[in-house]
Design an enzyme around this catalytic site. Structure first.
Site, PDB file in Angstrom:
ATOM      1  N   SER A 115     -38.792 -12.575 -14.308  1.00  0.00           N
ATOM      2  CA  SER A 115     -39.797 -11.563 -13.311  1.00  0.00           C
ATOM      3  C   SER A 115     -40.968 -12.498 -12.706  1.00  0.00           C
ATOM      4  O   SER A 115     -40.762 -13.160 -11.751  1.00  0.00           O
ATOM      5  CB  SER A 115     -40.395 -10.328 -13.956  1.00  0.00           C
ATOM      6  OG  SER A 115     -40.866  -9.360 -13.429  1.00  0.00           O
ATOM      7  N   HIS A 116     -42.169 -11.834 -13.099  1.00  0.00           N
ATOM      8  CA  HIS A 116     -43.620 -12.450 -12.147  1.00  0.00           C
ATOM      9  C   HIS A 116     -44.008 -13.731 -12.872  1.00  0.00           C
ATOM     10  O   HIS A 116     -44.959 -14.089 -12.664  1.00  0.00           O
ATOM     11  CB  HIS A 116     -44.379 -11.354 -12.333  1.00  0.00           C
ATOM     12  CG  HIS A 116     -44.518 -10.711 -13.543  1.00  0.00           C
ATOM     13  ND1 HIS A 116     -43.670  -9.891 -14.477  1.00  0.00           N
ATOM     14  CD2 HIS A 116     -45.705 -10.949 -14.536  1.00  0.00           C
ATOM     15  CE1 HIS A 116     -44.183  -9.744 -15.489  1.00  0.00           C
ATOM     16  NE2 HIS A 116     -45.288 -10.262 -15.662  1.00  0.00           N
ATOM     17  N   ASP A 287     -42.534  -9.779  -6.423  1.00  0.00           N
ATOM     18  CA  ASP A 287     -42.562 -10.903  -7.580  1.00  0.00           C
ATOM     19  C   ASP A 287     -41.196 -11.605  -7.297  1.00  0.00           C
ATOM     20  O   ASP A 287     -40.571 -11.498  -6.387  1.00  0.00           O
ATOM     21  CB  ASP A 287     -42.393 -10.258  -8.997  1.00  0.00           C
ATOM     22  CG  ASP A 287     -41.460  -9.274  -9.458  1.00  0.00           C
ATOM     23  OD1 ASP A 287     -40.648  -8.856  -8.321  1.00  0.00           O
ATOM     24  OD2 ASP A 287     -41.115  -9.001 -10.560  1.00  0.00           O
ATOM     25  N   ASP A 289     -38.286 -11.797  -9.083  1.00  0.00           N
ATOM     26  CA  ASP A 289     -36.981 -11.107  -9.005  1.00  0.00           C
ATOM     27  C   ASP A 289     -36.862  -9.822  -7.966  1.00  0.00           C
ATOM     28  O   ASP A 289     -35.866  -9.234  -7.984  1.00  0.00           O
ATOM     29  CB  ASP A 289     -36.545 -10.757 -10.529  1.00  0.00           C
ATOM     30  CG  ASP A 289     -37.323  -9.716 -11.021  1.00  0.00           C
ATOM     31  OD1 ASP A 289     -38.617  -9.773 -10.587  1.00  0.00           O
ATOM     32  OD2 ASP A 289     -36.900  -9.033 -11.956  1.00  0.00           O
ATOM     33  N   ASP A 291     -38.396  -7.075  -7.836  1.00  0.00           N
ATOM     34  CA  ASP A 291     -38.572  -5.324  -8.396  1.00  0.00           C
ATOM     35  C   ASP A 291     -40.019  -5.069  -7.958  1.00  0.00           C
ATOM     36  O   ASP A 291     -40.140  -3.750  -7.932  1.00  0.00           O
ATOM     37  CB  ASP A 291     -37.896  -5.150  -9.670  1.00  0.00           C
ATOM     38  CG  ASP A 291     -38.288  -5.673 -10.740  1.00  0.00           C
ATOM     39  OD1 ASP A 291     -39.435  -6.881 -10.517  1.00  0.00           O
ATOM     40  OD2 ASP A 291     -37.945  -5.905 -11.927  1.00  0.00           O
ATOM     41  N   ARG A 292     -41.025  -5.761  -8.175  1.00  0.00           N
ATOM     42  CA  ARG A 292     -42.345  -5.473  -7.958  1.00  0.00           C
ATOM     43  C   ARG A 292     -42.825  -5.679  -6.449  1.00  0.00           C
ATOM     44  O   ARG A 292     -42.389  -6.357  -5.672  1.00  0.00           O
ATOM     45  CB  ARG A 292     -43.224  -6.232  -8.908  1.00  0.00           C
ATOM     46  CG  ARG A 292     -43.141  -6.253 -10.279  1.00  0.00           C
ATOM     47  CD  ARG A 292     -44.078  -6.977 -11.080  1.00  0.00           C
ATOM     48  NE  ARG A 292     -43.779  -6.908 -12.537  1.00  0.00           N
ATOM     49  CZ  ARG A 292     -44.737  -6.995 -13.389  1.00  0.00           C
ATOM     50  NH1 ARG A 292     -46.123  -7.309 -13.142  1.00  0.00           N
ATOM     51  NH2 ARG A 292     -44.610  -6.607 -14.664  1.00  0.00           N
ATOM     52  N   LYS A 388     -36.970  -0.794 -10.522  1.00  0.00           N
ATOM     53  CA  LYS A 388     -37.970  -0.563  -9.400  1.00  0.00           C
ATOM     54  C   LYS A 388     -37.486  -1.642  -8.329  1.00  0.00           C
ATOM     55  O   LYS A 388     -36.748  -2.581  -8.533  1.00  0.00           O
ATOM     56  CB  LYS A 388     -39.349  -1.026  -9.765  1.00  0.00           C
ATOM     57  CG  LYS A 388     -39.471  -2.398 -10.797  1.00  0.00           C
ATOM     58  CD  LYS A 388     -40.702  -2.159 -11.455  1.00  0.00           C
ATOM     59  CE  LYS A 388     -40.961  -3.573 -11.880  1.00  0.00           C
ATOM     60  NZ  LYS A 388     -40.430  -3.686 -13.255  1.00  0.00           N
TER      61      LYS A 388
HETATM   62  C1  G16 Z   1     -41.356  -5.001 -16.704  1.00  0.00           C
HETATM   63  C2  G16 Z   1     -40.641  -3.583 -16.567  1.00  0.00           C
HETATM   64  C3  G16 Z   1     -41.667  -2.612 -16.275  1.00  0.00           C
HETATM   65  C4  G16 Z   1     -42.935  -2.572 -16.855  1.00  0.00           C
HETATM   66  C5  G16 Z   1     -43.450  -4.100 -16.981  1.00  0.00           C
HETATM   67  C6  G16 Z   1     -44.904  -4.148 -17.764  1.00  0.00           C
HETATM   68  O1  G16 Z   1     -41.648  -5.343 -15.397  1.00  0.00           O
HETATM   69  O2  G16 Z   1     -39.544  -3.867 -15.942  1.00  0.00           O
HETATM   70  O3  G16 Z   1     -41.106  -1.350 -16.101  1.00  0.00           O
HETATM   71  O4  G16 Z   1     -44.020  -1.962 -16.325  1.00  0.00           O
HETATM   72  O5  G16 Z   1     -42.556  -4.989 -17.413  1.00  0.00           O
HETATM   73  O6  G16 Z   1     -45.315  -5.328 -18.190  1.00  0.00           O
HETATM   74  P1  G16 Z   1     -45.887  -5.632 -19.573  1.00  0.00           P
HETATM   75  O7  G16 Z   1     -45.347  -5.397 -20.917  1.00  0.00           O
HETATM   76  O8  G16 Z   1     -46.361  -7.005 -19.200  1.00  0.00           O
HETATM   77  O9  G16 Z   1     -47.371  -4.936 -19.350  1.00  0.00           O
HETATM   78  P2  G16 Z   1     -40.931  -6.861 -14.908  1.00  0.00           P
HETATM   79  O10 G16 Z   1     -41.255  -6.730 -13.508  1.00  0.00           O
HETATM   80  O11 G16 Z   1     -41.679  -7.868 -15.620  1.00  0.00           O
HETATM   81  O12 G16 Z   1     -39.622  -6.784 -15.089  1.00  0.00           O
END
Ligand code: G16
Length: 559
Positions: A115-116, A287, A289, A291-292, A388
């Site tokens: 992801s990010h 981000d 991938d 989704d953000r 998302k």
């Molecule tokens: C993931 C989940 C999101 C969530 C985020 C929270 O995001 O898909 O639904 O809000 O983690 O991250 P943390 O646990 O670090 O606060 P992503 O974009 O990393 O897949």
């Protein structure tokens, strides 16, 4: 051919998926059999349904993505999967995977992303499984994958399988007399077609070109060298006719060109500084991938994700998808400020508060009770998929701008004038030591759940807050009644202001502490969040004793 090898292996500790999949350093994933073990557990967790199934495979193009995709193909061949849809070069954004799973009625998908988190040989990789509804696997599935990983003894693979995933096309293999098909597909086509069904591209094209308003829209879209680059070019340049200089960092790179692909005010600094100069109407970043999303307006006017969700909720009638499919309920994660709740109340819609993690929205969407949701962690999306969706969010914002004929700052000010404002900020303390952080949370939980804590008053900056509710958030899914406990410490004061603290579930090492503060003002809506929330921040630091436990006097990132 019959060359399925059964390879002996031993469990690795810690293959426990976090908020969204297993995320570790590349060096951890490339240990002997580490990735193989986890992939085998994902496949085994599907039981008999795996036989003859269709799966989608793709990721954000980060370092080790292509190798992992090729490995997964060889393991799927050996484990009875009938067909794979694989993004060209292993590339698919997370929303694109979700869309493909649903479109092709696949059993699920394996998404290769952290992801990010930064990419490259020294940084992070990740693998997650999405189920047949297109969404991240729920806790029951990830717990099963983890249990399997603690006892794994062997994995299956077809070693000699020759596959070139850089070429679009269908490849058919004979595995023990049964056909195994690998369809290497265009990474963007399905997703772009999906967006065209949801939004009015003709209207948006006229809006972007200035045909309707008399002046072309000035956009700056920053893909931070993540997977969205190819999608952004196809959608914003080719379909909407924006000028080439509206998009930057659109080549997906294995190490994101050294950028940290996290669309927030700290890591998308280049975008924020450029838009702050005043030449753009809208800035957006995604981000790794895809989704953000982060949305900023003219002069880098920042839209909090909580407000972004509420504004979109308040304007859904301008998006053809919702006209066609109707408007069901709304939802947000617990740490997200409750701006959308006010819109839901006005429109007479159900509003749900779920734990952090997009996986908690899936059941509600599948049950037809939820059409729009978001999270403070820069996630916004709808029931068009079960992830998302960053690009979707920007198209939604363009639709709202076109519909209202207003700029982003004015849209927000109008919104606050009607609903009041939920001031929100998040402090992240990244890469802290794990043990003291666990101790901090345990100590704080003990203190705030002591009955004597309720009714206590805290004063700071001339303001006094009285504790009304304090707990470790738990959630019972309204659809399947599954229970998620210990989802974040929460202190709610009598005026509705909140302090929330939890440890991130997406890091790959150490601990990241997230401190969320929000407070509602009916009339005083034009203040600075940093000033309005300062008293509560001080109180939060006092109650949590965060500086003492973490040794940090300042956060790494402030949102
Ligand atoms: C993931 C989940 C999101 C969530 C985020 C929270 O995001 O898909 O639904 O809000 O983690 O991250 P943390 O646990 O670090 O606060 P992503 O974009 O990393 O897949």
């Amino acid at each position: 051919m019959s060359n399925i090898s059964v390879v002996s292996t031993k469990p690795y500790e810690g293959q426990k998926p976090g908020t969204s999949g297993l995320r570790k350093k590349v060096k951890v994933f490339t240990q002997q059999n580490y990735t193989e073990n986890f992939v085998q557990c994902i496949l085994d967790a599907n039981g008999a349904a795996l036989n003859g199934s269709l799966l989608v495979v793709g990721g954000d193009g980060r370092y080790y993505c292509k190798e992992a995709a090729e490995l997964i193909i060889r393991m799927c061949a050996a484990n009875g999967v009938a067909k794979l849809l694989v993004g060209q070069n292993g590339i698919l954004s997370t929303p694109a995977v979700s869309s493909l799973i649903r479109n092709h009625k696949a059993l699920g998908g394996i998404v290769l992303t952290a992801s990010h988190n930064p990419g490259g040989p020294e940084n992070d990789f990740g693998i997650k499984f999405n189920c047949e509804n297109g969404g991240p696997a729920p806790d029951a599935v990830t717990n099963n994958i983890y249990q399997l990983s603690t006892a794994i003894k062997e994995y299956k693979i077809v070693n000699g399988l020759e596959i070139d995933i850089s070429k679009i096309g269908t490849n058919t293999y004979d595995i023990n007399g049964k056909p195994f098909v690998v369809d290497v597909i265009d990474s963007v086509a399905n997703y772009v077609a999906h967006m065209k069904e949801i939004f009015d591209f003709e209207k948006l094209r006229d809006f972007v070109s200035g045909k309707t308003s008399g002046k072309p829209l000035k956009m700056r879209i920053d893909s931070l060298n993540g997977v969205t680059g190819s999608y952004v070019r196809e959608i914003f340049l080719n379909a909407l006719g924006a000028a080439e200089n509206c998009v930057v960092h659109t080549i997906p790179l294995p190490d994101f060109g050294g950028l940290h692909p996290d669309p927030n005010l700290t890591y998308a600094k280049d975008l924020v500084e450029t838009v702050a100069q005043g030449d753009y109407d809208i800035g957006a970043a995604f981000d790794g991938d895809g989704d953000r999303n982060m949305i900023i307006g003219h002069r880098a006017f920042f839209v909090t994700p909580s407000d972004s969700l509420a504004v979109i909720a308040n304007n859904l009638e301008c998006i053809p998808y919702f006209k066609k499919n109707g408007i069901q309920g709304f939802a947000r994660s617990m740490p997200t400020a409750s701006a959308v709740d006010l819109v839901g109340k006005k429109l007479g819609k159900e509003v749900f508060e779920v734990p952090t993690g997009w996986k908690y929205f899936g059941n509600l969407m599948d049950a037809g009770r939820l059409c729009l949701c978001g999270e403070e962690s820069f996630g916004t999306g709808s029931n068009h998929i079960r992830e998302k969706d960053g690009i979707w969010a920007v198209l939604a914002w363009l639709s709202v701008m076109q519909h209202t004929g207003k700029g982003i700052e004015d849209i927000l000010k109008d919104h606050w004038a009607i609903y009041g404002r939920n001031y929100f900020t998040r402090y992240d303390y990244e890469e802290c030591e794990l043990d003291p952080c666990n101790e901090m949370i345990a100590t704080m939980e003990k203190n705030i759940t002591d009955p004597s804590f309720i009714g206590k008053s805290y004063t700071s900056g001339g303001k006094t807050y009285k504790v009304k509710v304090a707990d470790n958030f738990s959630y019972t899914d309204p659809v399947d009644k599954s229970l998620a406990t210990k989802q974040g410490l929460r202190i709610v004061f009598e005026d509705g202001s909140r302090i929330v603290i939890r440890l991130s579930g997406t890091g790959s090492s150490g601990a990241t502490v997230r401190l969320y503060i929000d407070s509602y003002e009916k009339d005083n809506v034009l203040g600075l969040a940093s000033e309005m929330l300062k008293p509560l921040i001080d109180i939060a630091l006092e109650i949590s004793q965060l500086p003492k436990f973490t040794g940090r006097n300042a956060p790494t990132v402030i949102t």
